[in-house]
Design a protein around this motif. Structure first.
Motif, PDB file in Angstrom:
ATOM      1  N   ASN A  16     -23.687  12.102  46.486  1.00 28.86           N
ATOM      2  CA  ASN A  16     -22.744  12.984  45.804  1.00 28.86           C
ATOM      3  C   ASN A  16     -22.631  14.346  46.484  1.00 28.86           C
ATOM      4  OD1 ASN A  16     -22.143  11.049  43.855  1.00 28.86           O
ATOM      5  ND2 ASN A  16     -23.831  11.698  42.529  1.00 28.86           N
ATOM      6  N   LYS A  17     -23.772  14.882  46.926  1.00 28.23           N
ATOM      7  CA  LYS A  17     -23.732  16.198  47.573  1.00 28.23           C
ATOM      8  C   LYS A  17     -23.012  16.121  48.917  1.00 28.23           C
ATOM      9  CE  LYS A  17     -26.346  20.337  48.676  1.00 28.23           C
ATOM     10  NZ  LYS A  17     -27.617  21.077  48.564  1.00 28.23           N
ATOM     11  N   LYS A  32     -20.268  20.456  53.076  1.00 24.37           N
ATOM     12  CA  LYS A  32     -20.117  20.259  54.519  1.00 24.37           C
ATOM     13  C   LYS A  32     -21.460  20.243  55.239  1.00 24.37           C
ATOM     14  CE  LYS A  32     -17.800  22.117  58.615  1.00 24.37           C
ATOM     15  NZ  LYS A  32     -16.821  23.107  59.131  1.00 24.37           N
ATOM     16  N   GLU A  33     -22.391  21.125  54.853  1.00 25.40           N
ATOM     17  CA  GLU A  33     -23.677  21.186  55.536  1.00 25.40           C
ATOM     18  C   GLU A  33     -24.468  19.894  55.347  1.00 25.40           C
ATOM     19  OE1 GLU A  33     -25.971  24.619  54.588  1.00 25.40           O
ATOM     20  OE2 GLU A  33     -24.455  26.034  55.307  1.00 25.40           O
ATOM     21  N   ALA A  87     -23.155  16.940  54.679  1.00 31.33           N
ATOM     22  CA  ALA A  87     -22.437  15.909  55.423  1.00 31.33           C
ATOM     23  C   ALA A  87     -22.798  15.965  56.909  1.00 31.33           C
ATOM     24  CB  ALA A  87     -20.931  16.083  55.234  1.00 31.33           C
ATOM     25  N   LEU A  88     -22.822  17.176  57.470  1.00 29.89           N
ATOM     26  CA  LEU A  88     -23.180  17.348  58.886  1.00 29.89           C
ATOM     27  C   LEU A  88     -24.606  16.892  59.157  1.00 29.89           C
ATOM     28  CD1 LEU A  88     -21.548  20.765  59.861  1.00 29.89           C
ATOM     29  CD2 LEU A  88     -21.213  18.558  61.006  1.00 29.89           C
ATOM     30  N   LEU A  89     -25.507  17.169  58.221  1.00 30.35           N
ATOM     31  CA  LEU A  89     -26.899  16.760  58.380  1.00 30.35           C
ATOM     32  C   LEU A  89     -26.988  15.238  58.524  1.00 30.35           C
ATOM     33  CD1 LEU A  89     -29.972  18.140  56.547  1.00 30.35           C
ATOM     34  CD2 LEU A  89     -29.577  15.692  56.481  1.00 30.35           C
ATOM     35  N   LEU A  90     -26.271  14.509  57.682  1.00 30.40           N
ATOM     36  CA  LEU A  90     -26.289  13.046  57.754  1.00 30.40           C
ATOM     37  C   LEU A  90     -25.635  12.543  59.044  1.00 30.40           C
ATOM     38  CD1 LEU A  90     -25.408  12.146  54.056  1.00 30.40           C
ATOM     39  CD2 LEU A  90     -27.608  11.843  55.193  1.00 30.40           C
ATOM     40  N   VAL A  91     -24.517  13.146  59.409  1.00 30.71           N
ATOM     41  CA  VAL A  91     -23.835  12.757  60.641  1.00 30.71           C
ATOM     42  C   VAL A  91     -24.754  12.957  61.842  1.00 30.71           C
ATOM     43  CG1 VAL A  91     -21.962  13.396  62.236  1.00 30.71           C
ATOM     44  CG2 VAL A  91     -21.491  13.112  59.780  1.00 30.71           C
ATOM     45  N   ASN A  92     -25.446  14.094  61.885  1.00 30.83           N
ATOM     46  CA  ASN A  92     -26.345  14.383  63.009  1.00 30.83           C
ATOM     47  C   ASN A  92     -27.496  13.388  63.092  1.00 30.83           C
ATOM     48  OD1 ASN A  92     -24.827  16.601  63.738  1.00 30.83           O
ATOM     49  ND2 ASN A  92     -26.079  18.080  62.634  1.00 30.83           N
ATOM     50  N   ILE A  93     -28.023  12.992  61.955  1.00 32.85           N
ATOM     51  CA  ILE A  93     -29.122  12.014  61.947  1.00 32.85           C
ATOM     52  C   ILE A  93     -28.669  10.703  62.575  1.00 32.85           C
ATOM     53  CG2 ILE A  93     -30.569  10.566  60.461  1.00 32.85           C
ATOM     54  CD1 ILE A  93     -30.686  12.950  58.507  1.00 32.85           C
ATOM     55  N   ILE A  94     -27.508  10.219  62.178  1.00 34.27           N
ATOM     56  CA  ILE A  94     -27.019   8.943  62.705  1.00 34.27           C
ATOM     57  C   ILE A  94     -26.677   9.061  64.187  1.00 34.27           C
ATOM     58  CG2 ILE A  94     -25.171   7.227  62.520  1.00 34.27           C
ATOM     59  CD1 ILE A  94     -25.175   7.747  59.523  1.00 34.27           C
ATOM     60  N   GLU A  98     -14.573  13.322  56.496  1.00 37.84           N
ATOM     61  CA  GLU A  98     -14.034  14.273  57.480  1.00 37.84           C
ATOM     62  C   GLU A  98     -15.038  14.546  58.591  1.00 37.84           C
ATOM     63  OE1 GLU A  98     -12.871  17.873  55.563  1.00 37.84           O
ATOM     64  OE2 GLU A  98     -11.681  16.864  54.021  1.00 37.84           O
ATOM     65  N   GLU A  99     -16.295  14.819  58.210  1.00 41.39           N
ATOM     66  CA  GLU A  99     -17.307  15.170  59.209  1.00 41.39           C
ATOM     67  C   GLU A  99     -17.717  13.967  60.052  1.00 41.39           C
ATOM     68  OE1 GLU A  99     -17.992  18.225  59.903  1.00 41.39           O
ATOM     69  OE2 GLU A  99     -16.706  18.853  58.231  1.00 41.39           O
ATOM     70  N   ALA A 100     -17.732  12.785  59.464  1.00 40.35           N
ATOM     71  CA  ALA A 100     -18.059  11.577  60.226  1.00 40.35           C
ATOM     72  C   ALA A 100     -17.010  11.340  61.312  1.00 40.35           C
ATOM     73  CB  ALA A 100     -18.145  10.375  59.295  1.00 40.35           C
ATOM     74  N   LYS A 101     -15.763  11.512  60.965  1.00 42.14           N
ATOM     75  CA  LYS A 101     -14.691  11.304  61.941  1.00 42.14           C
ATOM     76  C   LYS A 101     -14.740  12.352  63.040  1.00 42.14           C
ATOM     77  CE  LYS A 101     -11.577   8.791  58.885  1.00 42.14           C
ATOM     78  NZ  LYS A 101     -10.302   8.796  58.126  1.00 42.14           N
ATOM     79  N   LYS A 102     -15.042  13.606  62.667  1.00 41.30           N
ATOM     80  CA  LYS A 102     -15.192  14.663  63.679  1.00 41.30           C
ATOM     81  C   LYS A 102     -16.338  14.340  64.628  1.00 41.30           C
ATOM     82  CE  LYS A 102     -13.514  18.496  60.781  1.00 41.30           C
ATOM     83  NZ  LYS A 102     -13.936  19.729  60.051  1.00 41.30           N
ATOM     84  N   GLY A 103     -17.379  13.700  64.088  1.00 39.33           N
ATOM     85  CA  GLY A 103     -18.542  13.339  64.897  1.00 39.33           C
ATOM     86  C   GLY A 103     -18.418  11.996  65.599  1.00 39.33           C
TER      87      GLY A 103
END
Length: 246
Positions: A111-112, A117-118, A120-127, A146-151
Protein backbone atom coordinates in the motif's frame (compact mmCIF):
# COMPACT_ATOMS: atom_id res chain seq x y z
CA UNK A 1 -10.02 -13.46 -23.58
CA UNK A 2 -7.33 -14.28 -21.02
CA UNK A 3 -6.46 -13.20 -17.47
CA UNK A 4 -3.82 -14.15 -14.92
CA UNK A 5 -5.22 -15.08 -11.50
CA UNK A 6 -2.86 -14.83 -8.52
CA UNK A 7 -3.15 -15.64 -4.81
CA UNK A 8 -1.05 -15.07 -1.70
CA UNK A 9 0.05 -18.51 -0.51
CA UNK A 10 2.47 -20.13 1.92
CA UNK A 11 0.93 -18.10 4.75
CA UNK A 12 -0.05 -21.01 6.98
CA UNK A 13 -3.64 -21.48 5.86
CA UNK A 14 -5.10 -24.89 5.09
CA UNK A 15 -6.29 -24.62 1.51
CA UNK A 16 -3.18 -23.71 -0.47
CA UNK A 17 -3.42 -26.72 -2.78
CA UNK A 18 -7.10 -26.15 -3.51
CA UNK A 19 -6.30 -22.57 -4.51
CA UNK A 20 -3.18 -23.58 -6.42
CA UNK A 21 -5.30 -25.79 -8.68
CA UNK A 22 -7.33 -22.74 -9.77
CA UNK A 23 -4.71 -20.00 -10.23
CA UNK A 24 -1.90 -19.23 -12.67
CA UNK A 25 0.48 -17.23 -10.41
CA UNK A 26 1.25 -17.44 -6.68
CA UNK A 27 2.80 -14.93 -4.31
CA UNK A 28 4.80 -16.90 -1.75
CA UNK A 29 5.37 -15.48 1.75
CA UNK A 30 9.11 -15.42 2.30
CA UNK A 31 9.71 -14.66 5.97
CA UNK A 32 8.54 -11.10 6.57
CA UNK A 33 4.90 -11.27 7.65
CA UNK A 34 5.12 -15.07 7.76
CA UNK A 35 6.83 -17.95 5.97
CA UNK A 36 9.68 -20.36 6.74
CA UNK A 37 12.10 -22.30 4.57
CA UNK A 38 9.82 -25.31 5.01
CA UNK A 39 6.63 -23.50 3.98
CA UNK A 40 8.40 -21.86 1.03
CA UNK A 41 9.70 -25.18 -0.23
CA UNK A 42 6.30 -26.86 0.15
CA UNK A 43 4.53 -24.02 -1.68
CA UNK A 44 7.12 -23.99 -4.48
CA UNK A 45 6.62 -27.73 -4.95
CA UNK A 46 2.87 -27.22 -5.20
CA UNK A 47 3.39 -24.45 -7.77
CA UNK A 48 5.66 -26.67 -9.87
CA UNK A 49 3.16 -29.53 -9.65
CA UNK A 50 0.33 -27.35 -10.97
CA UNK A 51 2.34 -25.28 -13.47
CA UNK A 52 1.84 -22.03 -11.55
CA UNK A 53 4.20 -19.05 -11.94
CA UNK A 54 6.15 -18.26 -8.75
CA UNK A 55 6.43 -14.78 -7.23
CA UNK A 56 8.12 -13.55 -4.05
CA UNK A 57 5.86 -11.85 -1.50
CA UNK A 58 8.15 -9.82 0.81
CA UNK A 59 6.88 -7.72 3.68
CA UNK A 60 7.76 -5.51 6.58
CA UNK A 61 9.29 -7.90 9.17
CA UNK A 62 6.42 -7.59 11.66
CA UNK A 63 4.67 -10.99 11.78
CA UNK A 64 2.79 -9.99 14.94
CA UNK A 65 0.55 -7.77 12.75
CA UNK A 66 0.91 -9.91 9.59
CA UNK A 67 2.81 -7.16 7.78
CA UNK A 68 -0.23 -4.91 7.73
CA UNK A 69 1.27 -1.92 9.56
CA UNK A 70 4.06 0.41 8.40
CA UNK A 71 7.22 -0.05 10.49
CA UNK A 72 9.49 2.71 11.74
CA UNK A 73 12.62 1.21 10.20
CA UNK A 74 15.57 2.74 8.35
CA UNK A 75 15.67 2.47 4.56
CA UNK A 76 18.97 0.62 4.84
CA UNK A 77 17.53 -2.01 7.17
CA UNK A 78 14.32 -2.32 5.17
CA UNK A 79 16.31 -2.85 1.96
CA UNK A 80 18.29 -5.60 3.66
CA UNK A 81 15.30 -7.50 5.03
CA UNK A 82 13.36 -7.28 1.75
CA UNK A 83 16.40 -8.33 -0.26
CA UNK A 84 17.06 -11.24 2.11
CA UNK A 85 13.44 -12.43 1.80
CA UNK A 86 13.53 -12.39 -1.99
CA UNK A 87 16.94 -14.08 -2.18
CA UNK A 88 15.83 -16.81 0.21
CA UNK A 89 12.89 -17.69 -2.02
CA UNK A 90 15.08 -17.56 -5.14
CA UNK A 91 17.58 -19.94 -3.50
CA UNK A 92 14.93 -22.46 -2.44
CA UNK A 93 13.23 -22.25 -5.85
CA UNK A 94 16.52 -23.04 -7.59
CA UNK A 95 17.05 -26.01 -5.29
CA UNK A 96 13.63 -27.24 -6.43
CA UNK A 97 14.40 -26.65 -10.11
CA UNK A 98 12.10 -23.62 -10.32
CA UNK A 99 12.40 -19.87 -10.86
CA UNK A 100 11.00 -16.75 -9.21
CA UNK A 101 9.49 -14.68 -12.03
CA UNK A 102 8.22 -11.63 -10.17
CA UNK A 103 8.05 -9.78 -6.83
CA UNK A 104 4.83 -8.55 -5.26
CA UNK A 105 5.14 -6.63 -1.96
CA UNK A 106 2.71 -7.56 0.82
CA UNK A 107 0.32 -5.61 3.01
CA UNK A 108 1.45 -2.22 4.30
CA UNK A 109 4.54 -2.38 2.09
CA UNK A 110 2.33 -2.82 -0.99
CA UNK A 111 0.00 0.00 0.00
CA UNK A 112 2.78 2.45 0.84
CA UNK A 113 4.69 1.71 -2.38
CA UNK A 114 1.49 2.41 -4.32
CA UNK A 115 1.43 6.06 -3.21
CA UNK A 116 4.93 6.86 -1.86
CA UNK A 117 7.67 7.58 -4.41
CA UNK A 118 10.56 6.86 -2.04
CA UNK A 119 9.17 3.45 -1.09
CA UNK A 120 8.48 2.65 -4.73
CA UNK A 121 12.06 3.58 -5.66
CA UNK A 122 13.40 1.44 -2.82
CA UNK A 123 11.62 -1.63 -4.21
CA UNK A 124 12.65 -0.87 -7.78
CA UNK A 125 16.30 -0.52 -6.71
CA UNK A 126 16.24 -3.84 -4.87
CA UNK A 127 14.99 -5.71 -7.93
CA UNK A 128 17.45 -3.92 -10.21
CA UNK A 129 20.26 -5.10 -7.94
CA UNK A 130 19.03 -8.69 -7.59
CA UNK A 131 17.89 -9.43 -11.15
CA UNK A 132 16.46 -6.78 -13.53
CA UNK A 133 14.60 -9.44 -15.56
CA UNK A 134 12.35 -10.21 -12.56
CA UNK A 135 9.02 -8.41 -12.88
CA UNK A 136 7.36 -6.26 -10.24
CA UNK A 137 3.65 -6.71 -9.53
CA UNK A 138 1.65 -3.90 -7.97
CA UNK A 139 -1.47 -1.78 -7.99
CA UNK A 140 -2.52 -0.67 -11.47
CA UNK A 141 -2.05 3.06 -12.05
CA UNK A 142 0.07 3.47 -8.91
CA UNK A 143 3.25 5.37 -8.14
CA UNK A 144 4.98 1.99 -8.09
CA UNK A 145 3.98 1.41 -11.71
CA UNK A 146 5.43 4.78 -12.71
CA UNK A 147 8.76 4.15 -10.96
CA UNK A 148 9.05 0.58 -12.24
CA UNK A 149 8.66 1.77 -15.81
CA UNK A 150 11.20 4.56 -15.27
CA UNK A 151 13.57 1.90 -13.94
CA UNK A 152 13.00 -0.28 -17.03
CA UNK A 153 11.42 -3.10 -15.03
CA UNK A 154 8.57 -5.27 -16.26
CA UNK A 155 5.49 -4.16 -14.32
CA UNK A 156 2.45 -6.37 -13.88
CA UNK A 157 -0.69 -4.30 -13.28
CA UNK A 158 -2.80 -5.92 -10.59
CA UNK A 159 -6.42 -5.64 -9.52
CA UNK A 160 -8.24 -7.24 -6.59
CA UNK A 161 -11.27 -9.49 -6.86
CA UNK A 162 -12.18 -9.31 -3.19
CA UNK A 163 -11.33 -5.72 -2.25
CA UNK A 164 -13.25 -2.46 -2.64
CA UNK A 165 -11.73 0.57 -4.40
CA UNK A 166 -11.76 4.32 -3.86
CA UNK A 167 -12.18 6.82 -6.71
CA UNK A 168 -8.40 7.31 -6.98
CA UNK A 169 -7.82 3.60 -7.61
CA UNK A 170 -6.48 2.85 -4.12
CA UNK A 171 -7.91 0.07 -1.97
CA UNK A 172 -10.45 0.66 0.78
CA UNK A 173 -8.86 -0.15 4.16
CA UNK A 174 -9.56 -3.54 5.69
CA UNK A 175 -10.61 -1.61 8.80
CA UNK A 176 -13.63 -0.42 6.85
CA UNK A 177 -16.41 -3.07 7.04
CA UNK A 178 -16.90 -2.62 3.28
CA UNK A 179 -13.19 -2.99 2.47
CA UNK A 180 -13.31 -6.75 1.84
CA UNK A 181 -15.94 -8.32 -0.44
CA UNK A 182 -17.34 -11.63 0.83
CA UNK A 183 -20.19 -12.28 -1.61
CA UNK A 184 -19.32 -14.60 -4.51
CA UNK A 185 -21.78 -12.80 -6.79
CA UNK A 186 -20.24 -9.41 -5.99
CA UNK A 187 -16.74 -10.76 -6.49
CA UNK A 188 -17.66 -12.19 -9.90
CA UNK A 189 -19.38 -8.94 -10.90
CA UNK A 190 -16.18 -7.04 -10.05
CA UNK A 191 -13.92 -9.54 -11.83
CA UNK A 192 -16.09 -9.52 -14.96
CA UNK A 193 -16.10 -5.72 -15.01
CA UNK A 194 -12.31 -5.64 -14.64
CA UNK A 195 -11.72 -8.09 -17.49
CA UNK A 196 -14.45 -7.21 -19.99
CA UNK A 197 -15.02 -3.50 -19.36
CA UNK A 198 -11.60 -2.65 -17.88
CA UNK A 199 -13.12 -0.75 -14.99
CA UNK A 200 -14.35 -1.14 -11.42
CA UNK A 201 -17.09 0.67 -9.52
CA UNK A 202 -15.65 2.46 -6.50
CA UNK A 203 -17.07 2.55 -2.99
CA UNK A 204 -18.16 6.09 -3.83
CA UNK A 205 -20.07 4.61 -6.82
CA UNK A 206 -17.91 6.03 -9.60
CA UNK A 207 -16.21 4.24 -12.49
CA UNK A 208 -12.47 3.69 -12.07
CA UNK A 209 -10.65 2.62 -15.28
CA UNK A 210 -8.39 -0.43 -14.86
CA UNK A 211 -6.25 -2.15 -17.48
CA UNK A 212 -4.93 -5.28 -15.75
CA UNK A 213 -2.49 -8.12 -16.26
CA UNK A 214 -3.51 -10.05 -13.13
CA UNK A 215 -6.32 -10.30 -10.58
CA UNK A 216 -5.64 -11.29 -6.96
CA UNK A 217 -7.64 -13.48 -4.61
CA UNK A 218 -6.43 -13.31 -1.01
CA UNK A 219 -5.53 -16.76 0.34
CA UNK A 220 -6.27 -15.67 3.90
CA UNK A 221 -9.91 -14.76 3.18
CA UNK A 222 -12.09 -17.41 4.91
CA UNK A 223 -14.22 -17.82 1.78
CA UNK A 224 -11.25 -17.87 -0.62
CA UNK A 225 -11.85 -21.35 -2.04
CA UNK A 226 -15.59 -20.80 -2.48
CA UNK A 227 -15.09 -17.37 -4.07
CA UNK A 228 -12.46 -18.56 -6.52
CA UNK A 229 -14.36 -21.75 -7.38
CA UNK A 230 -17.42 -19.71 -8.29
CA UNK A 231 -15.40 -17.22 -10.33
CA UNK A 232 -13.61 -20.05 -12.19
CA UNK A 233 -17.00 -21.54 -13.14
CA UNK A 234 -18.13 -18.16 -14.45
CA UNK A 235 -14.88 -17.64 -16.38
CA UNK A 236 -15.39 -20.98 -18.14
CA UNK A 237 -19.00 -20.04 -19.00
CA UNK A 238 -17.82 -16.73 -20.46
CA UNK A 239 -14.91 -18.37 -22.33
CA UNK A 240 -12.24 -16.42 -20.43
CA UNK A 241 -9.00 -18.40 -20.01
CA UNK A 242 -6.91 -18.30 -16.84
CA UNK A 243 -3.33 -18.05 -18.07
CA UNK A 244 0.08 -17.08 -16.66
CA UNK A 245 0.99 -13.52 -17.58
CA UNK A 246 4.75 -14.24 -17.66
Amino acid sequence: MKIDINADLGEGFLFDEELMEMISSCNIACGGHTGTDTSMRATIRLAVKHGVTIGAHPSYPNPEVFGREVMNISDEMLKKVIRDQILTLIRIAREEGAYVRYVKPHGALYNKASVDKEMALLLVNIIQQIEPSVALMGLAGSVLEEEAKKGNLIFLREGFADRAYHNDGTLVSRKNPLGVIHSKEQVWEQVQSMIVEQKVISLEENEVPLNLHSICFHGDTPEAVQLLSYVKQQLVKHKIEVKNVI
